[in-house]
Structures are given as structure tokens and as C-alpha cells.
Design an enzyme around this catalytic site. Structure first.
Site, PDB file in Angstrom:
ATOM      1  N   SER A  93       0.771  -1.227   0.038  1.00  0.00           N
ATOM      2  CA  SER A  93       0.014  -0.106   0.117  1.00  0.00           C
ATOM      3  C   SER A  93       0.892   1.305   0.005  1.00  0.00           C
ATOM      4  O   SER A  93       0.285   2.230  -0.055  1.00  0.00           O
ATOM      5  CB  SER A  93      -1.032  -0.067   1.217  1.00  0.00           C
ATOM      6  OG  SER A  93      -2.125  -0.861   0.833  1.00  0.00           O
ATOM      7  N   ALA A 157      -9.542 -16.201  -3.298  1.00  0.00           N
ATOM      8  CA  ALA A 157      -8.367 -16.238  -3.890  1.00  0.00           C
ATOM      9  C   ALA A 157      -7.304 -15.467  -3.232  1.00  0.00           C
ATOM     10  O   ALA A 157      -7.376 -14.534  -2.766  1.00  0.00           O
ATOM     11  CB  ALA A 157      -8.437 -15.496  -5.362  1.00  0.00           C
ATOM     12  N   THR A 160      -5.938 -18.463   0.886  1.00  0.00           N
ATOM     13  CA  THR A 160      -5.544 -19.741   1.285  1.00  0.00           C
ATOM     14  C   THR A 160      -4.366 -20.208   0.586  1.00  0.00           C
ATOM     15  O   THR A 160      -4.148 -19.679  -0.616  1.00  0.00           O
ATOM     16  CB  THR A 160      -6.718 -20.743   1.343  1.00  0.00           C
ATOM     17  OG1 THR A 160      -7.052 -21.012  -0.112  1.00  0.00           O
ATOM     18  CG2 THR A 160      -7.919 -20.100   1.893  1.00  0.00           C
ATOM     19  N   SER A 194      -9.978   1.311   1.997  1.00  0.00           N
ATOM     20  CA  SER A 194     -10.523   0.798   0.996  1.00  0.00           C
ATOM     21  C   SER A 194      -9.669   0.872  -0.431  1.00  0.00           C
ATOM     22  O   SER A 194      -9.358   1.790  -0.859  1.00  0.00           O
ATOM     23  CB  SER A 194     -11.856   1.099   0.646  1.00  0.00           C
ATOM     24  OG  SER A 194     -12.154   0.334  -0.756  1.00  0.00           O
ATOM     25  N   ASN A 195      -8.939  -0.295  -0.641  1.00  0.00           N
ATOM     26  CA  ASN A 195      -8.231  -0.421  -1.913  1.00  0.00           C
ATOM     27  C   ASN A 195      -8.974  -0.254  -3.101  1.00  0.00           C
ATOM     28  O   ASN A 195      -8.409   0.383  -4.171  1.00  0.00           O
ATOM     29  CB  ASN A 195      -7.370  -1.863  -1.832  1.00  0.00           C
ATOM     30  CG  ASN A 195      -6.540  -2.221  -0.684  1.00  0.00           C
ATOM     31  OD1 ASN A 195      -5.449  -1.667  -0.894  1.00  0.00           O
ATOM     32  ND2 ASN A 195      -7.130  -2.485   0.367  1.00  0.00           N
ATOM     33  N   GLY A 333       2.875  -0.881   3.972  1.00  0.00           N
ATOM     34  CA  GLY A 333       2.649  -1.702   2.796  1.00  0.00           C
ATOM     35  C   GLY A 333       2.579  -3.230   3.147  1.00  0.00           C
ATOM     36  O   GLY A 333       3.467  -3.473   4.042  1.00  0.00           O
TER      37      GLY A 333
END
Length: 381
Positions: A93, A157, A160, A194-195, A333
């Protein structure tokens, strides 16, 4: 947000959520002093990060007196290979600071306004129950006050080990990511990380310029600053050049090598690859005025409370208190096996970057914060 613990962990791994941003007062005073007293202070702080269970750690700091660096741990499990002196890693980030800089450059050029709505540039894209792009501005995207949910890749996705193995080479389109986000529950607070905000910002950069976000970041920041080891890789899954391997246990005790990753799920929000040296150069140039005009830098550093994080957040940067008084600007990040923290004094005269590989434990973030706090306080002393 109402997400399970497993999904929340996945969000951190995928998106570098800024939950690592904590106030300096919350950092244990002994976090960076566990090593012998005759050791170099930076090396002690790096060793303290390593002692929290990560595989490898590297840091570089700069000040008017020069620069210093330190390393600990290994570049790969099961080997005695030292961390590369200027290894490349996924900065997660901290990418958001690059994206916000590009947007603010476009504002300075009169090609975009922070008060433009998302609808103006991406008509019809952001429409869902409780979310309307006609009422959300570019400023709100960069500030995380848009109310747009964070994105979760479908079917767990990359959350895991099986998901990682099956989807590590999958390419996500920005439109697909936004659609996935709009199916998530709405955030419960006015300020909500929020990305998706920065995926949308990258899409707006494309609409304004007619060129990809990756190309704009490269031509506006990476090349002019001579950041030779920094790249916006698009969907390219490999890290070229010297680098340490990345590991995560996906909530188990087994560390899995997750270095290979198609970072398209983090366009604009977390996909850049860089080094401690290049990140120091970027943050120094940003805050000493080489990348933004005074008016736009003032917009970037005009913060609002981010209550969940215990800090204030501007446009692509957080304002983080220093234990010695004052504050610095920076960003955390995290992207699947790499975690980092970069910060700079308000005038850019001092910078500090640290990154680690592996999951570590709850003390890892505190030790990284303590390192940056220690070094930036020393810059001002």
C-alpha cells in the site's frame, strides 16, 4: 466491515491495509533496544524486527548527514544467504502514495479537480445500494472517505494456500475488481480504508491521460527520479533482480513461498516493486517539493481523523506522531509475504524505510514503527 477473521487476514495480506499504522505512544519503549548496547542503533532496531519471527529484514535511513543501512535474517528459508543490500520487494500500500502524487500532478496541470465526481470520469461504474459515483469525489477516494467497500478477490483467491496456488497467475481487470467490491457490505464508519478507492483512482488517471496508470507512474515519478530498481509491473508475476523470497503461512504454522504473484488485483493500490533506497529517494523528493507544487502538497498533507488507526490520513499518506514530538508522513505496505513502512519528515530531510519478509507476530509492526520513530527522531536532534 462484517468479515471473518480469515478474510480480514487475507485483506491485510493482499492489500497492505494500514492497520499497521499506530501511534508512536503505542510502541513499546524496549522494542528497539533488545540487542547489546555496543551495537549500532539502526542495527539494533533491525534485529528487534527480526526477533519478532520474520525471515529477513532490511532498512535504510537518510538524513542531512548521509545514509545508513542494516540487515538481519536470511533472503530464503533453509539457506544462509544474507538479505540483499538493495533487494527489491513488493511495497504494497505504499503504492498509494505514488498514485496520489500522480493524481495531484494532474490537478496542478488543470486536467482534473479533486472535487470532480467519480461519475464524471467513470460514468455508471460505481452504482450499488448505498454507493453512488455521482456523489463521490476524487478527494474522497484518495482520503478513504468515499464509503466504497474494500475489494475481496472472489472465491478466497490468495487467502488460502490452495487459493494462492490456483490464482497466483490470474489477471484481474480493474472493472472486475470494482464489481467485486460493490458486492461487499458497506463500511460502518465515515473513514474506512478501501483499496477500491485507489483502483478507481488508477482508472481515472487512465481516463484523464489516455495512458495506463503504470505508464503515468513510470513517466512522472520513476524515470524523472532515476528510480532504477522501481517498477509498476502490471500483471508480470516475477520480481527481477536481487530480492529476498516472500513467505506466509495463511494462518497456519507452515511458511509457503509466495514470491510469485500477478499483482493486477492491486493496480493503483499496492502493486509497485521497489527498494529501500528508491523509496527513500521518492519520499524525500515528494516532501522537499520536487514532485508536487506547494498547493498540491498542502492538499496531500491536509488530514482527517482515521479513528480505527489512531492516526490522521491525508491523500495517500498518513500523519504519524513521533515520540520526540511532531510527526512524520508515511505509509505502510503489505502484499502477501512482504511488509514495509516508509516515512519522511515534513521537509523531506530525513527518511526511513524498513521491510520484512514472512508473517512475524503481533510485535512485528511495533518494532517497525519503533525503528522509523527512532531514526526520524534522530534526524531532528
Amino acid at each position: 466491515m462484517h468479515v471473518t477473521r480469515r478474510r480480514r487476514r487475507g485483506l491485510l495480506a493482499l492489500a497492505g491495509l494500514s492497520a499497521l499504522l499506530v501511534t508512536a505512544s503505542a510502541v513499546p519503549a524496549t522494542a528497539a533496544t533488545a540487542q547489546p548496547r555496543d551495537a549500532d542503533p539502526l542495527q539494533r532496531a533491525v534485529d528487534a524486527v527480526h526477533d519478532t519471527g520474520v525471515v529477513g529484514v532490511a532498512a535504510e535511513v537518510t538524513s542531512p548527514d548521509g545514509s545508513d543501512s542494516a540487515r538481519a535474517g536470511t533472503a530464503a528459508l533453509g539457506t544462509d544467504r544474507r538479505m540483499p543490500p538493495d533487494g527489491r520487494f513488493r511495497i504494497g500500500s505504499a503504492t498509494k502514495t505514488f498514485t496520489a502524487t500522480v493524481v495531484l500532478q494532474l490537478v496542478a496541470e488543470g486536467r482534473l479537480s479533486l472535487d470532480d465526481t467519480v461519475e464524471r470520469w467513470l460514468p455508471g461504474l460505481v452504482r450499488a445500494d448505498g454507493v453512488d459515483g455521482r456523489e463521490i469525489t476524487v478527494r474522497q477516494l484518495l482520503q478513504h472517505t468515499s464509503g466504497i467497500p474494500d475489494v475481496l478477490p472472489e472465491a478466497d483467491a490468495l487467502l488460502t494456500a490452495d487459493g494462492y496456488r490456483s490464482d497466483r497467475f490470474r489477471t484481474f481487470t480493474p472493472e472486475e475488481l470494482v464489481g467485486l467490491a460493490l458486492r461487499q457490505p458497506l463500511p460502518e464508519t465515515e473513514w474506512s480504508y478501501s483499496n477500491t478507492n485507489y483502483i478507481l483512482a488508477a482508472m481515472i488517471v487512465h481516463e484523464v491521460t489516455g495512458r495506463s496508470w503504470e505508464r503515468e507512474v513510470t513517466d512522472r515519478i520513476i524515470r524523472p527520479l532515476g528510480l532504477a530498481d522501481t517498477s509498476a509491473p502490471g500483471s508480470f508475476p516475477f520480481i527481477l533482480g536481487p530480492h529476498a523470497r516472500a513467505y506466509t503461512g495463511f494462518g497456519t504454522d507452515a511458511a509457503i513461498d509466495v514470491t510469485l504473484l500477478n499483482p493486477s488485483m492491486a493496480v493503483g493500490s499496492g502493486s509497485i516493486i521497489s527498494t529501500t533506497h528508491d523509496l527513500n529517494r521518492f519520499f524525500a523528493a515528494l516532501f522537499d517539493g520536487r514532485l508536487l507544487e506547494p498547493a498540491e502538497l498542502a492538499e496531500m498533507t491536509a488530514t482527517v481523523p482515521a479513528p480505527d488507526l489512531g492516526v490522521d490520513y491525508g491523500l495517500g499518506v498518513a500523519e504519524i506522531p513521533l515520540s520526540c514530538g511532531g510527526s512524520y508522513y508515511g505509509h505502510v505496505g503489505e502484499l502477501l509475504g512482504y511488509r514495509a513502512l516508509a516515512g519522511a519528515t515534513p521537509d523531506g530531510s530525513g527518511t526511513a524505510v524498513v521491510y520484512a519478509t514472512g508473517d512475524g507476530d503481533r510485535g512485528t509492526q511495533a518494532a517497525m514503527m519503533a525503528l522509523v520513530d527512532q531514526e526520524l527522531c534522530a534526524t531532528g536532534s
